[in-house]
Design a protein around this motif. Sequence first.
Motif: not given
Length: 287
Positions: A122-130, A144-147
Amino acid sequence: MTEPKKQPPVPRPATTVLLLRPSRRGDAAAPPEVFMVVRHQQIDAFSGALVFPGGKLEDADGDARLRARSTGAAALGDEELKFRIAGIREAFEECGILLAHKRGQGRRGSSALVTAAELAPIEQRWRDKLAKDEASIVDLVEAEDLELATELMTPYAHWITPVFAPRRFDTWFFVAEAPAEQDALHDGSESVDSVWIGAQAAIDEAEAGRRTLVHATLKNLELLAEADTVGAAIAQAKARRIVTVQPWVESRDGKRYMHLPPDSGYRNVVREMPPQAGPQPVPQAGR
């Protein structure tokens, strides 16, 4: 002709997170440590200071779709919910901690947070993008189907930058226990270093000249230093009545004094300021 009085800038909504863990991993009776980052010298807000992770709210933090994907949201109004969501997002962006539950088979309704193994991709896919505004918190939780674990974010303090400051923030502070399985690390962009540190140790290092603390950070570290454990820090925050703090300065006998509301719960609510011998750091409301 008298020029119209210039209106102070409107404070920008912001959020800050005190992420805590026991100083001895796995020992709930150990004194608490808080995660802090050192701001990049070229960042225009709190440059070089040791601060808690946080930042300005984004439009997506208040997206109505996130209510259904935030545990504990039923007890929260829209305003508080978006500040809590912003705190979760900022913790993920700045230090890689994700306070969220993973949906899916066998996980729905579980109180368990995202594990380290689940977090890595999740971090690899999203942290930099955010961090680069190439995606939003809505994109992350839906893909990622998160709550989001907003129930773990306990309000800690509320500060507003003084009216005379050129940059103003309306900042909510929250306290939360960092997941034991997840490791925090600064982003290397806005922050260039990070440390897990006891509250009193951070204060002592600032007094010794080894750290720089903005006023709001110092005062909230003083509060945190009163707690013996992570659990006690969170319990004290839940029991405390939060008073909005907007510092003001008064002059008397040739000296200048910073004031906080007397009922704000902080010790030393009046502080003498150094003499004005040039540009002075502005008391800030965040981080």
